[in-house]
Design a protein around this motif. Structure first.
Motif, PDB file in Angstrom:
ATOM      1  N   GLN A 175       6.515   5.814  -0.334  1.00  0.00           N
ATOM      2  CA  GLN A 175       7.462   6.207  -1.998  1.00  0.00           C
ATOM      3  C   GLN A 175       7.977   7.755  -1.497  1.00  0.00           C
ATOM      4  OE1 GLN A 175       5.016   5.321  -4.862  1.00  0.00           O
ATOM      5  NE2 GLN A 175       5.156   3.119  -4.476  1.00  0.00           N
ATOM      6  N   GLY A 176       7.138   8.599  -1.069  1.00  0.00           N
ATOM      7  CA  GLY A 176       7.767   9.853  -0.899  1.00  0.00           C
ATOM      8  C   GLY A 176       8.514   9.927  -0.190  1.00  0.00           C
ATOM      9  N   VAL A 177       8.536   9.280   1.376  1.00  0.00           N
ATOM     10  CA  VAL A 177       9.267   9.523   2.331  1.00  0.00           C
ATOM     11  C   VAL A 177      10.683   8.595   1.932  1.00  0.00           C
ATOM     12  CG1 VAL A 177       9.784   8.690   4.670  1.00  0.00           C
ATOM     13  CG2 VAL A 177       7.709   9.625   4.087  1.00  0.00           C
TER      14      VAL A 177
ATOM     15  N   ASN B 172       1.374  16.363  -0.440  1.00  0.00           N
ATOM     16  CA  ASN B 172       1.423  15.554  -1.787  1.00  0.00           C
ATOM     17  C   ASN B 172       2.680  15.136  -2.289  1.00  0.00           C
ATOM     18  OD1 ASN B 172      -1.336  16.164  -2.155  1.00  0.00           O
ATOM     19  ND2 ASN B 172      -0.976  18.236  -2.601  1.00  0.00           N
ATOM     20  N   ARG B 173       3.715  15.164  -1.442  1.00  0.00           N
ATOM     21  CA  ARG B 173       5.023  14.605  -1.636  1.00  0.00           C
ATOM     22  C   ARG B 173       5.226  13.489  -0.742  1.00  0.00           C
ATOM     23  NH1 ARG B 173       9.404  19.395  -3.201  1.00  0.00           N
ATOM     24  NH2 ARG B 173       8.379  19.707  -5.315  1.00  0.00           N
ATOM     25  N   GLN B 174       5.139  14.084   0.846  1.00  0.00           N
ATOM     26  CA  GLN B 174       5.503  12.800   1.631  1.00  0.00           C
ATOM     27  C   GLN B 174       4.170  12.522   2.363  1.00  0.00           C
ATOM     28  OE1 GLN B 174       7.853  15.385   1.319  1.00  0.00           O
ATOM     29  NE2 GLN B 174       9.199  14.135   0.256  1.00  0.00           N
ATOM     30  N   TRP B 175       3.195  13.448   2.417  1.00  0.00           N
ATOM     31  CA  TRP B 175       1.862  13.109   3.079  1.00  0.00           C
ATOM     32  C   TRP B 175       0.848  13.544   2.241  1.00  0.00           C
ATOM     33  CZ3 TRP B 175      -1.085  16.892   5.155  1.00  0.00           C
ATOM     34  CH2 TRP B 175      -0.506  18.171   5.103  1.00  0.00           C
TER      35      TRP B 175
ATOM     36  N   ILE C 277      -0.241   7.487  10.567  1.00  0.00           N
ATOM     37  CA  ILE C 277       0.965   7.857  10.875  1.00  0.00           C
ATOM     38  C   ILE C 277       1.436   6.775  11.713  1.00  0.00           C
ATOM     39  CG2 ILE C 277       1.934   9.830  12.589  1.00  0.00           C
ATOM     40  CD1 ILE C 277       0.217  11.735  11.333  1.00  0.00           C
ATOM     41  N   SER C 278       0.513   6.099  12.428  1.00  0.00           N
ATOM     42  CA  SER C 278       1.046   4.822  13.216  1.00  0.00           C
ATOM     43  C   SER C 278       1.912   3.884  12.641  1.00  0.00           C
ATOM     44  CB  SER C 278       0.096   4.292  14.017  1.00  0.00           C
ATOM     45  OG  SER C 278      -1.067   4.114  13.339  1.00  0.00           O
ATOM     46  N   LYS C 279       1.185   3.588  11.401  1.00  0.00           N
ATOM     47  CA  LYS C 279       1.707   2.352  10.680  1.00  0.00           C
ATOM     48  C   LYS C 279       3.170   3.019  10.091  1.00  0.00           C
ATOM     49  CE  LYS C 279      -0.881  -1.069  10.535  1.00  0.00           C
ATOM     50  NZ  LYS C 279      -0.612  -2.156  11.296  1.00  0.00           N
ATOM     51  N   ALA C 280       3.200   4.235   9.609  1.00  0.00           N
ATOM     52  CA  ALA C 280       4.457   4.989   9.170  1.00  0.00           C
ATOM     53  C   ALA C 280       5.639   4.692  10.375  1.00  0.00           C
ATOM     54  CB  ALA C 280       4.112   6.374   8.488  1.00  0.00           C
ATOM     55  N   ALA C 281       5.119   5.164  11.166  1.00  0.00           N
ATOM     56  CA  ALA C 281       6.067   5.340  12.668  1.00  0.00           C
ATOM     57  C   ALA C 281       6.687   3.650  12.643  1.00  0.00           C
ATOM     58  CB  ALA C 281       5.484   5.484  13.978  1.00  0.00           C
ATOM     59  N   GLU C 282       5.785   2.747  12.722  1.00  0.00           N
ATOM     60  CA  GLU C 282       6.231   1.323  12.716  1.00  0.00           C
ATOM     61  C   GLU C 282       7.371   0.874  11.718  1.00  0.00           C
ATOM     62  OE1 GLU C 282       3.038  -1.312  12.563  1.00  0.00           O
ATOM     63  OE2 GLU C 282       1.919  -0.343  14.340  1.00  0.00           O
TER      64      GLU C 282
ATOM     65  N   MET D 109       0.937  -1.166  -0.090  1.00  0.00           N
ATOM     66  CA  MET D 109      -0.018   0.218   0.213  1.00  0.00           C
ATOM     67  C   MET D 109       0.865   1.298  -0.009  1.00  0.00           C
ATOM     68  SD  MET D 109      -2.919   0.894   2.688  1.00  0.00           S
ATOM     69  CE  MET D 109      -4.519   1.198   1.948  1.00  0.00           C
ATOM     70  N   LYS D 110       0.460   2.282  -0.856  1.00  0.00           N
ATOM     71  CA  LYS D 110       1.321   3.497  -1.050  1.00  0.00           C
ATOM     72  C   LYS D 110       1.111   4.238   0.256  1.00  0.00           C
ATOM     73  CE  LYS D 110       2.384   7.471  -4.216  1.00  0.00           C
ATOM     74  NZ  LYS D 110       2.021   7.959  -5.092  1.00  0.00           N
ATOM     75  N   TYR D 111      -0.114   4.413   0.663  1.00  0.00           N
ATOM     76  CA  TYR D 111      -0.386   5.483   1.939  1.00  0.00           C
ATOM     77  C   TYR D 111      -0.841   4.737   3.107  1.00  0.00           C
ATOM     78  CZ  TYR D 111      -0.763   8.710  -2.069  1.00  0.00           C
ATOM     79  OH  TYR D 111      -0.595   9.283  -3.014  1.00  0.00           O
ATOM     80  N   VAL D 112      -0.233   5.160   4.144  1.00  0.00           N
ATOM     81  CA  VAL D 112      -0.529   4.453   5.282  1.00  0.00           C
ATOM     82  C   VAL D 112      -0.611   5.561   6.627  1.00  0.00           C
ATOM     83  CG1 VAL D 112       1.096   2.472   4.962  1.00  0.00           C
ATOM     84  CG2 VAL D 112       2.009   4.356   6.169  1.00  0.00           C
TER      85      VAL D 112
END
Length: 79
Positions: free
Chosen positions: A48-50, A32-35, A6-11, A1-4
């Protein structure tokens, strides 16, 4: 999945939720780049942006004027 969430991104990233929110607030990660904001108003992180940001392929934006790019990097390392 491209978008998650904040809690999933932290993990997955190793950054704390607070550090992620701070990067968004400070303009280190840009909309629109990292979030992006979902239609329900929730903030979603573009993994992907991160990854592109982490590889240094994009200069962080400093739209808020609260920190320079170099101070954001040093403060982010402590987060």
């Amino acid at each position: 999945m491209k978008y998650v969430t904040i809690s999933k991104a932290a993990e997955q990233s190793g950054y704390s939720e607070k550090a992620i929110r701070r990067k968004i607030e400070d303009g280190v990660w840009t909309q629109n780049r990292q979030w992006r904001k979902a239609p329900d108003g929730r903030i979603l992180i573009d993994l992907q942006g991160v990854e592109t940001w982490a590889e240094g392929q994009l200069e962080p934006s400093n739209r808020s004027g609260r920190r320079s790019a170099s101070s954001s990097r040093s403060a982010g390392a402590a987060a």
